[in-house]
Enzyme design. Structure first.
Site, PDB file in Angstrom:
ATOM      1  N   ASP A 128       0.820  -1.217   0.000  1.00 16.09           N
ATOM      2  CA  ASP A 128       0.000   0.000   0.000  1.00 16.09           C
ATOM      3  C   ASP A 128       0.852   1.263   0.000  1.00 16.09           C
ATOM      4  O   ASP A 128       0.505   2.248  -0.635  1.00 16.09           O
ATOM      5  CB  ASP A 128      -0.895   0.049   1.248  1.00 16.09           C
ATOM      6  CG  ASP A 128      -1.836  -1.142   1.338  1.00 16.09           C
ATOM      7  OD1 ASP A 128      -1.945  -1.886   0.357  1.00 16.09           O
ATOM      8  OD2 ASP A 128      -2.459  -1.298   2.406  1.00 16.09           O
ATOM      9  N   ASP A 208      -2.633   5.221  -2.966  1.00 17.67           N
ATOM     10  CA  ASP A 208      -1.991   4.042  -2.374  1.00 17.67           C
ATOM     11  C   ASP A 208      -1.432   3.224  -3.540  1.00 17.67           C
ATOM     12  O   ASP A 208      -2.092   3.085  -4.583  1.00 17.67           O
ATOM     13  CB  ASP A 208      -3.005   3.170  -1.621  1.00 17.67           C
ATOM     14  CG  ASP A 208      -3.315   3.688  -0.219  1.00 17.67           C
ATOM     15  OD1 ASP A 208      -2.945   4.843   0.099  1.00 17.67           O
ATOM     16  OD2 ASP A 208      -3.941   2.934   0.553  1.00 17.67           O
ATOM     17  N   HIS A 257      -7.804  -0.394  -3.439  1.00 16.77           N
ATOM     18  CA  HIS A 257      -6.776  -1.346  -3.842  1.00 16.77           C
ATOM     19  C   HIS A 257      -7.322  -2.305  -4.909  1.00 16.77           C
ATOM     20  O   HIS A 257      -8.342  -2.948  -4.716  1.00 16.77           O
ATOM     21  CB  HIS A 257      -6.195  -2.114  -2.650  1.00 16.77           C
ATOM     22  CG  HIS A 257      -5.674  -1.172  -1.603  1.00 16.77           C
ATOM     23  ND1 HIS A 257      -5.506  -1.535  -0.300  1.00 16.77           N
ATOM     24  CD2 HIS A 257      -5.303   0.140  -1.684  1.00 16.77           C
ATOM     25  CE1 HIS A 257      -5.045  -0.491   0.398  1.00 16.77           C
ATOM     26  NE2 HIS A 257      -4.917   0.536  -0.425  1.00 16.77           N
ATOM     27  N   ASP A 259      -5.966  -5.001  -6.051  1.00 16.23           N
ATOM     28  CA  ASP A 259      -5.424  -6.367  -6.054  1.00 16.23           C
ATOM     29  C   ASP A 259      -6.342  -7.438  -5.456  1.00 16.23           C
ATOM     30  O   ASP A 259      -5.897  -8.558  -5.178  1.00 16.23           O
ATOM     31  CB  ASP A 259      -4.006  -6.417  -5.457  1.00 16.23           C
ATOM     32  CG  ASP A 259      -3.888  -5.781  -4.088  1.00 16.23           C
ATOM     33  OD1 ASP A 259      -4.901  -5.246  -3.578  1.00 16.23           O
ATOM     34  OD2 ASP A 259      -2.786  -5.821  -3.519  1.00 16.23           O
ATOM     35  N   CYS A 359      -0.782  -8.012  -0.786  1.00 11.99           N
ATOM     36  CA  CYS A 359      -0.762  -6.835   0.094  1.00 11.99           C
ATOM     37  C   CYS A 359       0.429  -6.855   1.048  1.00 11.99           C
ATOM     38  O   CYS A 359       1.022  -5.819   1.334  1.00 11.99           O
ATOM     39  CB  CYS A 359      -2.024  -6.788   0.947  1.00 11.99           C
ATOM     40  SG  CYS A 359      -3.553  -6.612   0.041  1.00 11.99           S
TER      41      CYS A 359
END
Ligand code: DAV
Length: 378
Positions: A128, A208, A257, A259, A359
């Site tokens: 991040d 991020d 995010h 992902d 992450c």
């Protein structure tokens, strides 16, 4: 395309040593992994409550966050997650990957700016806070006040990489004043299909790193509750003409995010979240699109900060080997079926902190050159 391999320009290993490459060097999510940072959960604490977190935290945990604001995460959960991180490190080292760890910093010590005060959260998710693009490592201007100083845990590594020849930079330090947030985001909830009204305004650039997925010269990004258009534009201009940033929008009412929405596995192979990617973007024309299996994480297992789609948050060690959660049979079976080599590792307790293998890591160095893989837009 002219390719410059590591052995060219010299004869044998002597030539390679003369041209010591930057210790930071990674262009994709799948090139062979040589060095990686794995986060730590030491001192992990619930951040002070701030309304900007509301649209991404699962609603059933809002009261927990409000009640435990500024207090440590449950110690037994921290211990269990730390044990899993140790197992993950052993797995990576066993596969020949060099593993580095951040230096834990105090997370519950209050800090203030001219406008607000906060305490921290953790150094569990290097994905991040830091973005590696080629030989450059970028500290991200994160939108959460509780993450303002998060990158300090990585400073010993950043300095070492810089001295070793890497480029080191940081986004403009944001003020994170009230103007940065749209706290009246009632319609941010459940507006799948339409444009999500995000918790961040366009006051200053914020992003991020986990809102970007790297495909060589192409970088796929999303606007989210922490990443604004200003932040994406800052990065676009910062990286210059060698890269193309594509901003995609998914069917995700809580974007934070990318992902657990898309995960490139290898050139031409994209893992997608079937709920959020209803229509495959033209950018991926010609790619095999693999649909992530429905998550099997039991309802009773606390996922304080993510959806269950964290099951697709995997780490590629190369185009073949992939680290997957040991209890996640459907993902393990799917990976085998698609021709990958799954490497299981327990990680469910770590998942409670808001992420999984992707992450929890930052790939510092992957072998491979800067190439183009996406032709769908041309
Ligand atoms: O549930 O989509 C995944 C990524 C968290 N760092 C989610 C969040």
């Amino acid at each position: 395309m002219h390719r410059t391999g590591p052995d060219q320009g010299g004869h044998g290993s002597a030539g390679r040593i003369e041209r010591a490459p930057s210790p930071v060097r990674s262009h994709t999510e799948w090139d062979p992994l040589e060095e990686v940072v794995v986060g730590v959960v030491d001192g992990a604490a619930f951040p002070p409550w701030h309304e900007a977190m509301a649209p991404v935290l699962p609603e059933q945990h809002h009261t927990t966050f409000r009640r435990r604001a500024g207090r440590p995460f449950p110690p037994e959960l921290v211990r269990a997650a730390a044990d899993e991180l140790e197992e993950f490190v052993r797995v990576l080292e066993g596969e020949g990957v060099k593993v580095r760890r951040p230096e834990p910093i105090p997370q519950r010590r209050p800090y203030t700016t001219l406008d607000w005060s906060s305490t921290g959260m953790y150094a569990a998710m290097p994905r991040d806070a830091l973005l590696v693009v080629g030989e450059e490592i970028i500290e991200c201007p994160m939108a959460w006040r509780s993450r303002y100083y998060e990158s300090l845990a990585y400073r010993p590594l950043l300095k070492e990489y810089f001295h070793g020849g890497a480029r080191w930079s940081a986004g403009p330090k944001p003020e994170l004043t009230d103007e940065q947030y749209d706290l009246d985001h009632a319609d941010a909830h459940g507006s799948a299909g339409g444009r999500v009204r995000t918790a961040v305004t366009e006051f200053e650039p914020t992003f991020d790193a986990a809102d970007f997925a790297r495909f060589g010269r192409d970088i796929v990004a999303q606007r989210s509750h922490v990443t604004n258009a200003f932040g994406i534009e800052w990065l676009r201009r910062h990286l210059g003409d060698a890269y193309r940033i594509h901003v995609l929008e998914f069917d995700d009412p809580h974007p934070m995010h990318i992902d657990a929405t898309i995960a490139p596995l290898a050139p031409g192979k994209l893992l997608v979240n079937p709920e959020r990617v209803r229509r495959v973007p033209d950018l991926f024309r010609g790619w095999d699109v693999l649909r992530a299996p429905t998550p099997v994480i039991p309802d009773g297992h606390p996922l304080y900060m993510t959806s269950k789609w964290i099951n697709m948050n995997i780490l590629m060690l190369d185009e073949q080997r992939v680290v997957v959660e040991r209890q996640d049979e459907p993902v393990i079976e799917a990976m085998k079926r698609w021709g990958f080599t799954p490497i299981p590792c327990d990680f469910r307790n770590f998942n409670s902190f808001g992420g999984s293998f992707h992450c929890a890591t930052l790939d510092v160095r992957r072998r491979g050159e800067l190439e183009s893989y996406l032709d769908g837009d041309r």
